[in-house]
Motif scaffolding. Structure first.
Motif, PDB file in Angstrom:
ATOM      1  N   TYR A 133      57.997  29.271  -6.863  1.00 50.69           N
ATOM      2  CA  TYR A 133      58.486  29.020  -5.514  1.00 50.69           C
ATOM      3  C   TYR A 133      58.955  30.297  -4.851  1.00 50.69           C
ATOM      4  N   GLU A 134      59.682  31.046  -5.627  1.00 50.25           N
ATOM      5  CA  GLU A 134      60.324  32.215  -5.047  1.00 50.25           C
ATOM      6  C   GLU A 134      60.552  33.240  -6.136  1.00 50.25           C
ATOM      7  N   ARG A 135      60.790  34.448  -5.697  1.00 59.05           N
ATOM      8  CA  ARG A 135      61.055  35.515  -6.647  1.00 59.05           C
ATOM      9  C   ARG A 135      62.545  35.854  -6.627  1.00 59.05           C
ATOM     10  N   TYR A 136      62.928  36.765  -7.442  1.00 59.92           N
ATOM     11  CA  TYR A 136      64.328  37.208  -7.416  1.00 59.92           C
ATOM     12  C   TYR A 136      64.333  38.740  -7.511  1.00 59.92           C
ATOM     13  N   PRO A 137      65.408  39.383  -7.083  1.00 62.11           N
ATOM     14  CA  PRO A 137      65.434  40.850  -7.136  1.00 62.11           C
ATOM     15  C   PRO A 137      65.793  41.344  -8.536  1.00 62.11           C
ATOM     16  N   VAL A 138      64.815  41.967  -9.190  1.00 61.90           N
ATOM     17  CA  VAL A 138      65.132  42.625 -10.472  1.00 61.90           C
ATOM     18  C   VAL A 138      66.061  43.812 -10.180  1.00 61.90           C
ATOM     19  N   LYS A 139      65.715  44.543  -9.133  1.00 63.11           N
ATOM     20  CA  LYS A 139      66.571  45.631  -8.669  1.00 63.11           C
ATOM     21  C   LYS A 139      66.831  45.428  -7.185  1.00 63.11           C
ATOM     22  N   PHE A 140      68.048  45.666  -6.778  1.00 60.30           N
ATOM     23  CA  PHE A 140      68.403  45.612  -5.359  1.00 60.30           C
ATOM     24  C   PHE A 140      69.409  46.730  -5.144  1.00 60.30           C
ATOM     25  N   VAL A 141      69.003  47.750  -4.419  1.00 63.32           N
ATOM     26  CA  VAL A 141      69.835  48.943  -4.279  1.00 63.32           C
ATOM     27  C   VAL A 141      70.002  49.267  -2.797  1.00 63.32           C
ATOM     28  N   ILE A 142      71.226  49.558  -2.400  1.00 61.50           N
ATOM     29  CA  ILE A 142      71.481  50.016  -1.027  1.00 61.50           C
ATOM     30  C   ILE A 142      72.191  51.364  -1.099  1.00 61.50           C
ATOM     31  N   ASP A 143      71.659  52.319  -0.377  1.00 58.24           N
ATOM     32  CA  ASP A 143      72.316  53.619  -0.256  1.00 58.24           C
ATOM     33  C   ASP A 143      73.280  53.519   0.927  1.00 58.24           C
ATOM     34  N   GLU A 144      74.530  53.248   0.622  1.00 63.76           N
ATOM     35  CA  GLU A 144      75.510  53.034   1.692  1.00 63.76           C
ATOM     36  C   GLU A 144      75.813  54.314   2.470  1.00 63.76           C
ATOM     37  N   LEU A 145      75.445  55.441   1.905  1.00 67.27           N
ATOM     38  CA  LEU A 145      75.690  56.695   2.613  1.00 67.27           C
ATOM     39  C   LEU A 145      74.658  56.894   3.718  1.00 67.27           C
ATOM     40  N   ARG A 146      73.476  56.364   3.492  1.00 72.45           N
ATOM     41  CA  ARG A 146      72.417  56.508   4.485  1.00 72.45           C
ATOM     42  C   ARG A 146      72.467  55.378   5.517  1.00 72.45           C
ATOM     43  N   CYS A 147      73.098  54.257   5.134  1.00 68.50           N
ATOM     44  CA  CYS A 147      73.163  53.078   6.008  1.00 68.50           C
ATOM     45  C   CYS A 147      73.876  53.414   7.323  1.00 68.50           C
ATOM     46  N   ILE A 148      73.369  52.858   8.408  1.00 67.43           N
ATOM     47  CA  ILE A 148      74.007  53.075   9.710  1.00 67.43           C
ATOM     48  C   ILE A 148      74.726  51.815  10.183  1.00 67.43           C
TER      49      ILE A 148
END
Ligand code: SF4
Ligand code: SF4
Length: 220
Positions: A133-148
């Motif tokens: 039905y759906e997948r899941y995130p094996v990896k989920f990464v956010i670079d909060e320093l680059r985020c605006i």
């Protein structure tokens, strides 16, 4: 009527206008006279304003602000409450069983203008009703320093799986690595009221209210 023709100018490098070059002279190289002129203007205003305030010919902004009540706060001991819609650091919302609500559709990372979200999608194991039905995130990464902190990822998510309702702002770490938020950390972040869930749950596969196709439908 004959029209005048002009020879075309060759394109200037980098599409820039050519500016006349001025040979440096002592008069253009010495800045001290201009600095002293600026200081003289500032001092003239300072003494004139002070004199007028002493003579009560001009309101004193300092005494006025004290009379009106000083509006400064002693940060960081005192903090202003952020508005309800403040976009704080991200969190990934959880299902009731603690698994990520994210289905690794990549909508958020596609919408992200800063390209600071990385997702690696995986399939649920055999026997899990979500497999297929759906997948899941094996990896989920956010670079909060680059985020605006634009919030596009939250808007793009069809599952309400990513939120910026933590009420937290980035603190000044001393290494880039500390701004790299991975799945476990994102799942551990809570909303301002301490919840890891969402107030806007979607219908789950197997749930009677689930609007999508069921596994039985898929066998036909
Ligand atoms: S808030 Fe904007 S910049 Fe930050 S991760 Fe989301 S989409 Fe990207
Ligand atoms: S957080 Fe939402 S938009 Fe991003 S991959 Fe997961 S389900 Fe898709």
């Amino acid at each position: 009527m004959a029209t005048a023709t002009f020879p075309k100018k060759p394109p200037s490098p980098n599409n820039a206008y050519v500016v006349a070059h001025v040979e440096p002279t002592p008069a253009t190289q010495v800045y001290l006279p201009e600095i002293f002129k600026g200081l003289a203007v500032a001092m003239r205003h300072f003494f004139r304003n002070t004199k007028e305030m002493v003579r009560n010919e001009r309101p004193d902004p300092v005494t006025e602000s004290i009379a009106q009540g000083i509006t400064t706060i002693s940060y960081p001991e005192q903090k202003r409450p952020y508005p309800e819609r403040f976009r704080g650091l991200h969190r990934l919302t959880q299902r009731d069983d603690g698994s990520p609500r994210c289905v690794a559709c990549l909508c958020c990372s596609t919408a992200c203008p800063a390209q600071c979200i990385f997702i690696e999608a995986g399939e649920y194991p055999e026997g899990d009703p979500r497999r297929g039905y759906e997948r899941y995130p094996v990896k989920f990464v956010i670079d909060e320093l680059r985020c605006i902190f634009c919030g596009y990822c939250v808007e793009a998510c069809p599952c309400d799986a990513i939120r910026m309702d933590t009420g937290l702002h980035a603190v000044p770490y001393d290494s880039r690595e500390q701004f790299i938020y991975r799945k476990d950390l994102l799942l551990a972040q809570a909303s301002r009221d301490g919840s890891h869930l969402t107030a806007n749950p979607r219908h789950e596969p197997g749930d009677e209210t689930h609007p999508g196709v069921t596994r039985e439908h898929m066998t036909h």
